[in-house]
Design a protein around this motif. Sequence first.
Motif, PDB file in Angstrom:
ATOM      1  N   ARG A   1       0.828  -1.207   0.000  1.00 19.71           N
ATOM      2  CA  ARG A   1       0.000   0.000   0.000  1.00 19.71           C
ATOM      3  C   ARG A   1       0.866   1.263   0.000  1.00 19.71           C
ATOM      4  O   ARG A   1       0.586   2.225  -0.706  1.00 19.71           O
ATOM      5  CB  ARG A   1      -0.919   0.015   1.227  1.00 19.71           C
TER       6      ARG A   1
ATOM      7  N   ASP B   1       1.511  10.759   1.563  1.00 15.41           N
ATOM      8  CA  ASP B   1       0.604   9.732   1.049  1.00 15.41           C
ATOM      9  C   ASP B   1       0.966   8.361   1.616  1.00 15.41           C
ATOM     10  O   ASP B   1       0.091   7.555   1.929  1.00 15.41           O
ATOM     11  CB  ASP B   1       0.672   9.674  -0.479  1.00 15.41           C
TER      12      ASP B   1
ATOM     13  N   ALA C   1      -0.296   8.089   5.202  1.00 22.16           N
ATOM     14  CA  ALA C   1      -1.740   7.821   5.215  1.00 22.16           C
ATOM     15  C   ALA C   1      -2.016   6.386   4.783  1.00 22.16           C
ATOM     16  O   ALA C   1      -2.866   5.698   5.367  1.00 22.16           O
ATOM     17  CB  ALA C   1      -2.467   8.803   4.308  1.00 22.16           C
ATOM     18  N   ALA C   2      -1.274   5.892   3.783  1.00 14.32           N
ATOM     19  CA  ALA C   2      -1.467   4.525   3.297  1.00 14.32           C
ATOM     20  C   ALA C   2      -1.113   3.500   4.372  1.00 14.32           C
ATOM     21  O   ALA C   2      -1.736   2.436   4.457  1.00 14.32           O
ATOM     22  CB  ALA C   2      -0.616   4.292   2.047  1.00 14.32           C
TER      23      ALA C   2
ATOM     24  N   LEU D   1      -4.168   3.260   6.517  1.00 14.58           N
ATOM     25  CA  LEU D   1      -5.286   2.646   5.810  1.00 14.58           C
ATOM     26  C   LEU D   1      -5.054   1.153   5.604  1.00 14.58           C
ATOM     27  O   LEU D   1      -5.992   0.356   5.684  1.00 14.58           O
ATOM     28  CB  LEU D   1      -5.507   3.354   4.471  1.00 14.58           C
TER      29      LEU D   1
ATOM     30  N   SER E   1     -12.099   5.041   7.697  1.00 16.50           N
ATOM     31  CA  SER E   1     -10.808   5.155   7.019  1.00 16.50           C
ATOM     32  C   SER E   1     -10.598   6.571   6.488  1.00 16.50           C
ATOM     33  O   SER E   1      -9.498   7.127   6.588  1.00 16.50           O
ATOM     34  CB  SER E   1     -10.713   4.143   5.877  1.00 16.50           C
ATOM     35  N   GLU E   2     -11.632   7.139   5.929  1.00 16.60           N
ATOM     36  CA  GLU E   2     -11.527   8.510   5.414  1.00 16.60           C
ATOM     37  C   GLU E   2     -11.263   9.503   6.550  1.00 16.60           C
ATOM     38  O   GLU E   2     -10.414  10.396   6.444  1.00 16.60           O
ATOM     39  CB  GLU E   2     -12.806   8.891   4.665  1.00 16.60           C
TER      40      GLU E   2
ATOM     41  N   THR F   1      -9.887   8.850   9.439  1.00 16.71           N
ATOM     42  CA  THR F   1      -8.531   8.605   9.940  1.00 16.71           C
ATOM     43  C   THR F   1      -7.498   9.256   9.030  1.00 16.71           C
ATOM     44  O   THR F   1      -6.548   9.898   9.493  1.00 16.71           O
ATOM     45  CB  THR F   1      -8.276   7.088  10.040  1.00 16.71           C
ATOM     46  N   GLN F   2      -7.669   9.087   7.730  1.00 20.07           N
ATOM     47  CA  GLN F   2      -6.740   9.690   6.779  1.00 20.07           C
ATOM     48  C   GLN F   2      -6.745  11.211   6.909  1.00 20.07           C
ATOM     49  O   GLN F   2      -5.681  11.843   6.884  1.00 20.07           O
ATOM     50  CB  GLN F   2      -7.126   9.275   5.364  1.00 20.07           C
ATOM     51  N   ASN F   3      -7.913  11.816   7.046  1.00 14.90           N
ATOM     52  CA  ASN F   3      -7.990  13.270   7.189  1.00 14.90           C
ATOM     53  C   ASN F   3      -7.285  13.745   8.460  1.00 14.90           C
ATOM     54  O   ASN F   3      -6.580  14.765   8.457  1.00 14.90           O
ATOM     55  CB  ASN F   3      -9.456  13.726   7.199  1.00 14.90           C
TER      56      ASN F   3
ATOM     57  N   ILE G   1      -4.842  12.201  10.024  1.00 14.65           N
ATOM     58  CA  ILE G   1      -3.400  12.011   9.844  1.00 14.65           C
ATOM     59  C   ILE G   1      -2.810  13.145   9.014  1.00 14.65           C
ATOM     60  O   ILE G   1      -1.776  13.725   9.364  1.00 14.65           O
ATOM     61  CB  ILE G   1      -3.109  10.640   9.209  1.00 14.65           C
ATOM     62  N   ARG G   2      -3.459  13.487   7.926  1.00 14.43           N
ATOM     63  CA  ARG G   2      -2.943  14.562   7.070  1.00 14.43           C
ATOM     64  C   ARG G   2      -2.937  15.898   7.810  1.00 14.43           C
ATOM     65  O   ARG G   2      -1.991  16.692   7.667  1.00 14.43           O
ATOM     66  CB  ARG G   2      -3.746  14.645   5.782  1.00 14.43           C
TER      67      ARG G   2
END
Length: 198
Positions: free
Chosen positions: A82, A91, A94-95, A98, A179-180, A182-184, A186-187
């Motif tokens: 990933r 990226d 974030a990967a 995820l 997941s979305e 969490t990614q937000n 993290i960023r």
Amino acid sequence: MPKISAATVADHREQQRRALVQAARELLGEGGDADRVTFGAVAERAGLARNSVYRYFPDSAALFAAVVADATPRWTAHIAARMAAADTPADRIAAHALAQLELVRDGEHRIARALAAGRDRAALRHDAAEAHREILEPLVSALAELGDDDPEQTAALLQGLVNAATVALESGADHTALSERTQNLIRASLAAITPGAR
């Protein structure tokens, strides 16, 4: 009951050992408490006699250590794949999260959770710590590449977010939405603490 055949005695023994590890992994992944995943249950799942287990593993701690050793490369390979598909360090970070949540969605975390709760957890502590280190290593590297001045600490904090997301998933949260989110998060965290995050 599956039949196991091989060209040599050594191959036959390795096939039986692998069958036992796979059986234990399946039972743990199905939500079995590690203390209830007995040699009898493992042998039955593998299609072998109960006393066969003792030829390969002196006790359940040794069997479960083999399960950890078997699972860790799959987990790290999934995370690495990933991350390799991502373009930038941010990226990749974030990967990393995820990919872990995909493993949770697919039931892999149940294995780790069952082992952590079992009576052999003290004996497995070293193996679990090593697996955890291997999982975090690419995250630390990506954070360092991004310019983080303390990538180990940041990795631990981000892993705390993933751990919280894991609990939410196991409590029934929607994988896609979580997941979305969490990614937000993290960023946003990366943008606040690292100069190179986008």
